[in-house]
Every structure is written in C-alpha cells, then in structure tokens.
Design an enzyme around this catalytic site. Structure first.
Site, PDB file in Angstrom:
ATOM      1  N   SER A 185       0.836  -1.197   0.000  1.00 48.63           N
ATOM      2  CA  SER A 185       0.000   0.000   0.000  1.00 48.63           C
ATOM      3  C   SER A 185       0.876   1.255   0.000  1.00 48.63           C
ATOM      4  O   SER A 185       1.653   1.447  -0.932  1.00 48.63           O
ATOM      5  CB  SER A 185      -0.961  -0.057   1.190  1.00 48.63           C
ATOM      6  OG  SER A 185      -2.018   0.853   1.046  1.00 48.63           O
ATOM      7  N   ASP A 195      -2.045  14.027  13.077  1.00 55.33           N
ATOM      8  CA  ASP A 195      -2.179  15.342  12.440  1.00 55.33           C
ATOM      9  C   ASP A 195      -1.409  15.371  11.124  1.00 55.33           C
ATOM     10  O   ASP A 195      -1.907  15.865  10.105  1.00 55.33           O
ATOM     11  CB  ASP A 195      -1.664  16.447  13.370  1.00 55.33           C
ATOM     12  CG  ASP A 195      -2.586  16.690  14.552  1.00 55.33           C
ATOM     13  OD1 ASP A 195      -3.788  16.391  14.438  1.00 55.33           O
ATOM     14  OD2 ASP A 195      -2.093  17.177  15.589  1.00 55.33           O
ATOM     15  N   HIS A 214      -7.321  -6.066   0.700  1.00 52.15           N
ATOM     16  CA  HIS A 214      -6.177  -5.162   0.615  1.00 52.15           C
ATOM     17  C   HIS A 214      -5.015  -5.593   1.507  1.00 52.15           C
ATOM     18  O   HIS A 214      -3.858  -5.438   1.132  1.00 52.15           O
ATOM     19  CB  HIS A 214      -6.634  -3.750   0.972  1.00 52.15           C
ATOM     20  CG  HIS A 214      -5.579  -2.703   0.836  1.00 52.15           C
ATOM     21  ND1 HIS A 214      -4.859  -2.508  -0.332  1.00 52.15           N
ATOM     22  CD2 HIS A 214      -5.098  -1.788   1.733  1.00 52.15           C
ATOM     23  CE1 HIS A 214      -3.995  -1.510  -0.157  1.00 52.15           C
ATOM     24  NE2 HIS A 214      -4.126  -1.074   1.073  1.00 52.15           N
TER      25      HIS A 214
END
Length: 258
Positions: free
Chosen positions: A88, A178, A238
């Site tokens: 990924s 964040d 996945h």
C-alpha cells in the site's frame, strides 16, 4: 530528494537483505509473522516509515521523502542492491525508490497498490483516532468500544489500535495523526517521477477482492516496471499478507526463488 530521517527497524535471519515497508497506519510489528517465515534463508528487515511506529515524526509526508528515508537506510546497511517489498503506502514508496534509485534495488515486490491515484481515503480513520478521548481509555477494550461506531469491522479496529500504546501517563498514539491527515492528498496520489522504467524483476501482487489493483492498472504498471509480473490472490482483500499469509508467502517465495 529531501533530507532523510533515520528509520527504526527490526531484523531477523541472515544472508541477502529483504527490506519490508508497511502501509498507512501500519508498523514494522505488523510484518513479524511474514518476516520470520522469509528469514529461513535471508536477512529480513522491517522498517517503520516516517510518522509511524518508532520512527521520527517529520514533514513532508510525501513519496519522494519516504523514498529518501529508505535509500539512506539501504546505503547504511548494505554494500549492494537489496530486495524491497512494500504494501500500500509502502508499496508506493518502494516504487518511487526503484524508479529514482534503481541501483539500490535488486528485485521489487509491490503488494496491492498501483502507480496511480488510489481509491477512497483513510482520513476518516485519522479523524476518528484523533477524536478519541484517551483520558477515558483505561484499556484496549475501552479504546475498541470508542472506535466501534466509526469502524464496525473488528479486524480493522484491531489493526488501527496497534498504534495505541500505554505508558506512565496513560495511552498515547505512536502515529502522527495530524501529519497523516494533513498529507492525505499526497498519500493517495502518485507523483510520477519522470524517470526511466525500472527494468529489474518486479512482482505486483494484487488482492482479488480489492480495488487497489485492477486490470485497468496493468498497462500503467508495465510502462514503469518493464519486467513486471502481475499476480492476483483470489478472494483476498487489501491486507493480503494478514488475510492469507500462507498464499501470500507462496507467491513471494516463488518470486524470490526464481
């Protein structure tokens, strides 16, 4: 390439090195079972990517930056090219490195990702984890209950909550939520480096129940990776290495033994 950070690593086995790069919200710990199996005849090194696990939090969270981190690691630990596997997000970083620094890579394995913009987004996971009141978490069971309304799949919750660790001051995140949320557009994109095609052996391993690599991607893969094999694991999603580790190891082992 941007200024690299020093990546945390875990290794097992001995011999020619195989480096493994995890995906978004993952860590080197996710690959322990696979690493142990592959270490029978090679040195297997799992890395924590920047902003994940025990590696530094740093900007930017882009594929050229991640590739630079891995390049610096390879140059520190190896005297020649290594085998490289990425899943990924880690697969995009691996592709970027193979195209930009082909002399560092011997063979490439890319797990369920294509050199194109990826479908969907994981930003809701970053927001959900960030919104959790860790002061109200006294155990992983508490955290799981808080996350359940956002993610009903217990396996995905367990995967995400591997980023939660406890310490003297309570629970905290081992991942830069964040930074990842702010970088989501870059993480979904594929910033084509404009480099010549990588002409060494490459395996693109797709999950048959996943939409991250489809037949529509095959031409684009082969245009950038001239010696690519594209293989599909039927019925697998996945997270192929976690969902069907035996089948996954069969594909990877055959490729590495060729």
């Amino acid at each position: 390439m941007t200024e690299p950070v020093t990546l945390a690593s875990a290794e097992t086995g001995g011999g020619d090195p195989l480096i493994i790069l995890h995906g978004l919200f993952g860590s080197k710990r996710n690959w322990g079972v696979i690493a142990k199996a592959l270490a029978a005849d090679r040195r297997v090194i799992c890395l924590d990517m920047r902003n994940h696990g025990e590696s530094p939090w740093a900007e930017p969270m882009t594929y050229p930056a991640m590739a630079a981190d891995v390049a610096a690691f390879i140059q520190d630990i190896a005297t020649g090219p290594v085998d490289l596997m990425g899943h990924s997000m880690g697969g995009k970083a691996a592709m970027m490195l193979a195209l930009m620094e082909p002399d560092l890579i011997n063979r490439l394995i890319v797990v369920d990702i294509a050199p194109s913009t990826s479908p969907g987004t994981f930003i809701h996971y970053a927001k959900a984890l960030k919104a959790m009141d860790l002061g109200a978490v006294g155990s992983r069971k508490d955290a799981d209950a808080l996350l359940a309304p956002t993610e009903p799949n217990p396996d995905i919750r367990a995967f995400l909550l591997q980023n939660l660790e406890s310490g003297a001051d309570g629970f905290r995140w081992r991942v830069n939520l964040d930074g990842l949320a702010a970088s989501m557009e870059d993480l979904l994109a594929w910033p084509a480096p404009g480099a010549p095609a990588f002409d060494k052996p490459s395996l693109f391993l797709a999950g048959g129940a996943s939409d991250y690599v489809t037949p529509d991607h095959h031409a684009g893969i082969r245009s950038l990776f001239a010696d690519a094999r594209i293989e599909t694991m039927p019925g697998v999603g996945h997270w192929a290495h976690a969902e069907a580790p035996g089948l996954f190891l069969d594909h990877v082992g055959e490729f590495l033994a060729a």
